[in-house]
Design a protein around this motif. Structure first.
Motif, PDB file in Angstrom:
ATOM      1  N   GLY A 185       0.831  -1.193   0.000  1.00 16.92           N
ATOM      2  CA  GLY A 185       0.000   0.000   0.000  1.00 16.92           C
ATOM      3  C   GLY A 185       0.866   1.243   0.000  1.00 16.92           C
ATOM      4  O   GLY A 185       2.019   1.204   0.438  1.00 16.92           O
ATOM      5  N   SER A 186       0.334   2.332  -0.494  1.00 20.56           N
ATOM      6  CA  SER A 186       1.110   3.576  -0.535  1.00 20.56           C
ATOM      7  C   SER A 186       0.195   4.772  -0.376  1.00 20.56           C
ATOM      8  O   SER A 186      -1.015   4.689  -0.586  1.00 20.56           O
ATOM      9  N   SER A 187       0.817   5.890   0.010  1.00 21.38           N
ATOM     10  CA  SER A 187       0.074   7.137   0.197  1.00 21.38           C
ATOM     11  C   SER A 187       1.011   8.297  -0.086  1.00 21.38           C
ATOM     12  O   SER A 187       2.200   8.233   0.235  1.00 21.38           O
ATOM     13  N   ASN A 188       0.481   9.340  -0.702  1.00 24.78           N
ATOM     14  CA  ASN A 188       1.250  10.562  -0.962  1.00 24.78           C
ATOM     15  C   ASN A 188       0.376  11.764  -0.612  1.00 24.78           C
ATOM     16  O   ASN A 188      -0.532  12.123  -1.356  1.00 24.78           O
ATOM     17  N   LEU A 189       0.667  12.345   0.561  1.00 27.53           N
ATOM     18  CA  LEU A 189      -0.088  13.521   1.014  1.00 27.53           C
ATOM     19  C   LEU A 189       0.683  14.811   0.768  1.00 27.53           C
ATOM     20  O   LEU A 189       0.301  15.867   1.263  1.00 27.53           O
ATOM     21  N   GLY A 190       1.767  14.720   0.003  1.00 24.14           N
ATOM     22  CA  GLY A 190       2.605  15.887  -0.229  1.00 24.14           C
ATOM     23  C   GLY A 190       3.673  15.999   0.847  1.00 24.14           C
ATOM     24  O   GLY A 190       4.849  15.749   0.583  1.00 24.14           O
ATOM     25  N   TRP A 191       3.255  16.308   2.056  1.00 28.35           N
ATOM     26  CA  TRP A 191       4.208  16.423   3.163  1.00 28.35           C
ATOM     27  C   TRP A 191       4.655  15.056   3.671  1.00 28.35           C
ATOM     28  O   TRP A 191       5.688  14.924   4.319  1.00 28.35           O
ATOM     29  N   LEU A 192       3.866  14.012   3.336  1.00 26.76           N
ATOM     30  CA  LEU A 192       4.125  12.660   3.812  1.00 26.76           C
ATOM     31  C   LEU A 192       3.932  11.668   2.673  1.00 26.76           C
ATOM     32  O   LEU A 192       2.877  11.622   2.042  1.00 26.76           O
ATOM     33  N   LYS A 193       4.988  10.865   2.430  1.00 25.32           N
ATOM     34  CA  LYS A 193       4.895   9.758   1.482  1.00 25.32           C
ATOM     35  C   LYS A 193       5.166   8.465   2.244  1.00 25.32           C
ATOM     36  O   LYS A 193       6.153   8.366   2.972  1.00 25.32           O
ATOM     37  N   SER A 194       4.290   7.483   2.071  1.00 24.35           N
ATOM     38  CA  SER A 194       4.382   6.272   2.882  1.00 24.35           C
ATOM     39  C   SER A 194       4.242   5.013   2.050  1.00 24.35           C
ATOM     40  O   SER A 194       3.516   4.978   1.053  1.00 24.35           O
ATOM     41  N   LYS A 195       4.945   3.970   2.495  1.00 21.77           N
ATOM     42  CA  LYS A 195       4.734   2.602   2.053  1.00 21.77           C
ATOM     43  C   LYS A 195       4.176   1.834   3.243  1.00 21.77           C
ATOM     44  O   LYS A 195       4.731   1.883   4.343  1.00 21.77           O
ATOM     45  N   PHE A 196       3.082   1.094   3.025  1.00 21.59           N
ATOM     46  CA  PHE A 196       2.424   0.352   4.095  1.00 21.59           C
ATOM     47  C   PHE A 196       2.682  -1.141   3.911  1.00 21.59           C
ATOM     48  O   PHE A 196       2.211  -1.738   2.939  1.00 21.59           O
ATOM     49  N   HIS A 197       3.414  -1.741   4.834  1.00 21.59           N
ATOM     50  CA  HIS A 197       3.642  -3.187   4.759  1.00 21.59           C
ATOM     51  C   HIS A 197       2.371  -3.964   5.074  1.00 21.59           C
ATOM     52  O   HIS A 197       2.207  -5.095   4.602  1.00 21.59           O
ATOM     53  N   PHE A 198       1.477  -3.366   5.873  1.00 25.63           N
ATOM     54  CA  PHE A 198       0.209  -4.000   6.241  1.00 25.63           C
ATOM     55  C   PHE A 198      -0.916  -2.985   6.055  1.00 25.63           C
ATOM     56  O   PHE A 198      -0.670  -1.789   5.898  1.00 25.63           O
ATOM     57  N   SER A 199      -2.155  -3.476   6.077  1.00 20.12           N
ATOM     58  CA  SER A 199      -3.311  -2.603   5.889  1.00 20.12           C
ATOM     59  C   SER A 199      -3.240  -1.416   6.839  1.00 20.12           C
ATOM     60  O   SER A 199      -3.022  -1.574   8.042  1.00 20.12           O
ATOM     61  N   PHE A 200      -3.459  -0.223   6.261  1.00 21.46           N
ATOM     62  CA  PHE A 200      -3.367   1.012   7.047  1.00 21.46           C
ATOM     63  C   PHE A 200      -4.029   2.128   6.262  1.00 21.46           C
ATOM     64  O   PHE A 200      -3.897   2.210   5.038  1.00 21.46           O
ATOM     65  N   ALA A 201      -4.729   3.009   6.982  1.00 23.49           N
ATOM     66  CA  ALA A 201      -5.376   4.188   6.362  1.00 23.49           C
ATOM     67  C   ALA A 201      -6.274   3.719   5.214  1.00 23.49           C
ATOM     68  O   ALA A 201      -7.108   2.847   5.401  1.00 23.49           O
ATOM     69  N   ASP A 202      -6.087   4.282   4.012  1.00 26.21           N
ATOM     70  CA  ASP A 202      -6.952   3.932   2.884  1.00 26.21           C
ATOM     71  C   ASP A 202      -6.545   2.632   2.202  1.00 26.21           C
ATOM     72  O   ASP A 202      -7.249   2.172   1.293  1.00 26.21           O
TER      73      ASP A 202
ATOM     74  N   VAL B  84       1.797 -10.867  15.997  1.00 25.37           N
ATOM     75  CA  VAL B  84       1.484  -9.703  16.835  1.00 25.37           C
ATOM     76  C   VAL B  84       1.941  -8.389  16.193  1.00 25.37           C
ATOM     77  O   VAL B  84       1.730  -7.315  16.750  1.00 25.37           O
ATOM     78  N   LEU B  85       2.548  -8.465  15.020  1.00 24.24           N
ATOM     79  CA  LEU B  85       2.995  -7.268  14.299  1.00 24.24           C
ATOM     80  C   LEU B  85       1.836  -6.723  13.478  1.00 24.24           C
ATOM     81  O   LEU B  85       1.327  -7.389  12.571  1.00 24.24           O
ATOM     82  N   ARG B  86       1.412  -5.512  13.798  1.00 25.35           N
ATOM     83  CA  ARG B  86       0.231  -4.924  13.149  1.00 25.35           C
ATOM     84  C   ARG B  86       0.569  -3.906  12.074  1.00 25.35           C
ATOM     85  O   ARG B  86      -0.119  -3.830  11.038  1.00 25.35           O
ATOM     86  N   VAL B  87       1.612  -3.092  12.262  1.00 28.68           N
ATOM     87  CA  VAL B  87       1.914  -2.006  11.329  1.00 28.68           C
ATOM     88  C   VAL B  87       3.420  -1.885  11.133  1.00 28.68           C
ATOM     89  O   VAL B  87       4.181  -1.946  12.105  1.00 28.68           O
ATOM     90  N   ILE B  88       3.836  -1.764   9.883  1.00 29.33           N
ATOM     91  CA  ILE B  88       5.143  -1.186   9.548  1.00 29.33           C
ATOM     92  C   ILE B  88       4.893  -0.186   8.423  1.00 29.33           C
ATOM     93  O   ILE B  88       4.531  -0.570   7.309  1.00 29.33           O
ATOM     94  N   ASN B  89       5.049   1.075   8.722  1.00 28.33           N
ATOM     95  CA  ASN B  89       4.933   2.133   7.725  1.00 28.33           C
ATOM     96  C   ASN B  89       6.313   2.736   7.488  1.00 28.33           C
ATOM     97  O   ASN B  89       6.987   3.146   8.435  1.00 28.33           O
ATOM     98  N   ASP B  90       6.721   2.768   6.239  1.00 20.15           N
ATOM     99  CA  ASP B  90       7.989   3.374   5.827  1.00 20.15           C
ATOM    100  C   ASP B  90       7.662   4.793   5.371  1.00 20.15           C
ATOM    101  O   ASP B  90       7.163   5.001   4.265  1.00 20.15           O
ATOM    102  N   ASP B  91       7.911   5.774   6.242  1.00 24.30           N
ATOM    103  CA  ASP B  91       7.453   7.152   6.043  1.00 24.30           C
ATOM    104  C   ASP B  91       8.580   8.089   5.630  1.00 24.30           C
ATOM    105  O   ASP B  91       9.681   8.035   6.199  1.00 24.30           O
ATOM    106  N   LEU B  92       8.282   8.958   4.678  1.00 22.47           N
ATOM    107  CA  LEU B  92       9.146  10.080   4.309  1.00 22.47           C
ATOM    108  C   LEU B  92       8.388  11.356   4.656  1.00 22.47           C
ATOM    109  O   LEU B  92       7.323  11.623   4.093  1.00 22.47           O
ATOM    110  N   ILE B  93       8.935  12.146   5.574  1.00 20.96           N
ATOM    111  CA  ILE B  93       8.252  13.339   6.093  1.00 20.96           C
ATOM    112  C   ILE B  93       9.061  14.576   5.737  1.00 20.96           C
ATOM    113  O   ILE B  93      10.249  14.673   6.066  1.00 20.96           O
ATOM    114  N   GLN B  94       8.426  15.510   5.073  1.00 23.45           N
ATOM    115  CA  GLN B  94       9.102  16.735   4.661  1.00 23.45           C
ATOM    116  C   GLN B  94       9.486  17.590   5.876  1.00 23.45           C
ATOM    117  O   GLN B  94       8.891  17.483   6.950  1.00 23.45           O
TER     118      GLN B  94
END
Length: 235
Positions: A11-28, A39-49
């Protein structure tokens, strides 16, 4: 058993200020077959401006780990904590009965971090925060044990039976990691390119490992994170 997850299929997301790769279901991004790994629920690889970040928001009953790859991460919370960590450092928070926090990049450069959420072994813990400034050299060509359960030996202890290790493996070198019977692990190829039991893994890829020892061979200098835990069915 090994299962490679290519970053292009995450999964991926680009909000401009934040670009993310989602290893597991997250957000949209929602995939009913990819909610968690044990027991591992989230790994988000985030790039934050620079001069942006996550404003104050709540969490409850989750163990939260932030691993800074590059840049500066500044934390604030309703418990009165405020601190900044940089590359290779770790911030941890037990949300427990409830906590409000913010996470910002107040530096001049893009911040890259791995945001990790882990289910606690029970609900209702008292909220807790801490951070740890690991020496980078402690993970060069060897496993750095950063996180464990409260019964474990790592400097950071969380409310779950799970271990987190980091590694920077030089090009041309190799290293083993055991995943014993009844155990499983999730690997993140943070930077570089490597072979894992002969399977090529590229930057930002992931891999599920179940009851199989692995040999990592660095085609390029490789920055890797491994989360090792009891084998459990998906929730």
């Amino acid at each position: 058993m090994l299962r490679k997850i290519e970053s292009k299929n995450m999964g991926s997301s680009n909000l401009g200020w934040l670009k993310s790769k989602f290893h597991f279901s997250f957000a949209d991004y929602y995939n009913p077959h990819n909610i968690n790994f044990g027991v591992l629920r989230v790994i988000n690889d985030d790039l934050i401006q620079a001069n942006t970040g996550f404003d104050t928001h709540p969490h409850k009953d989750m163990e939260i780990i932030s691993y800074v790859v590059k840049g500066e991460l500044t934390h604030g919370d309703s418990m009165g904590n405020k601190n900044t960590i940089t590359s290779g450092h770790v911030q941890y928070m037990s949300a427990g009965t409830g906590v409000f926090h913010s996470e910002h990049n107040l530096g001049k450069d893009i911040l890259r971090l791995l945001q990790i959420w882990i289910f606690p072994d029970k609900q209702g813990y008292k909220p807790n925060y801490g951070d740890y400034r690991f020496n980078w050299t402690d993970r060069q060509n060897k496993w750095l044990h950063m996180v464990s359960s409260k019964e474990g030996n790592a400097p950071i202890k969380i409310n779950q039976e799970l271990n987190i290790y980091s590694l920077e493996l030089e090009k041309g070198k190799d290293i083993k990691f055991p995943v014993n019977q009844g155990r499983q692990a999730y690997l993140v190829q943070i930077e570089g390119n490597s072979l894992i039991n002969g399977i090529e893994v590229n930057e930002r890829d992931g891999m599920e490992i179940t009851e199989e020892d692995i040999l990592i061979e660095a085609n390029e200098t490789s920055h890797i994170l491994v989360l090792e835990m009891n084998k459990q069915k998906l929730i």
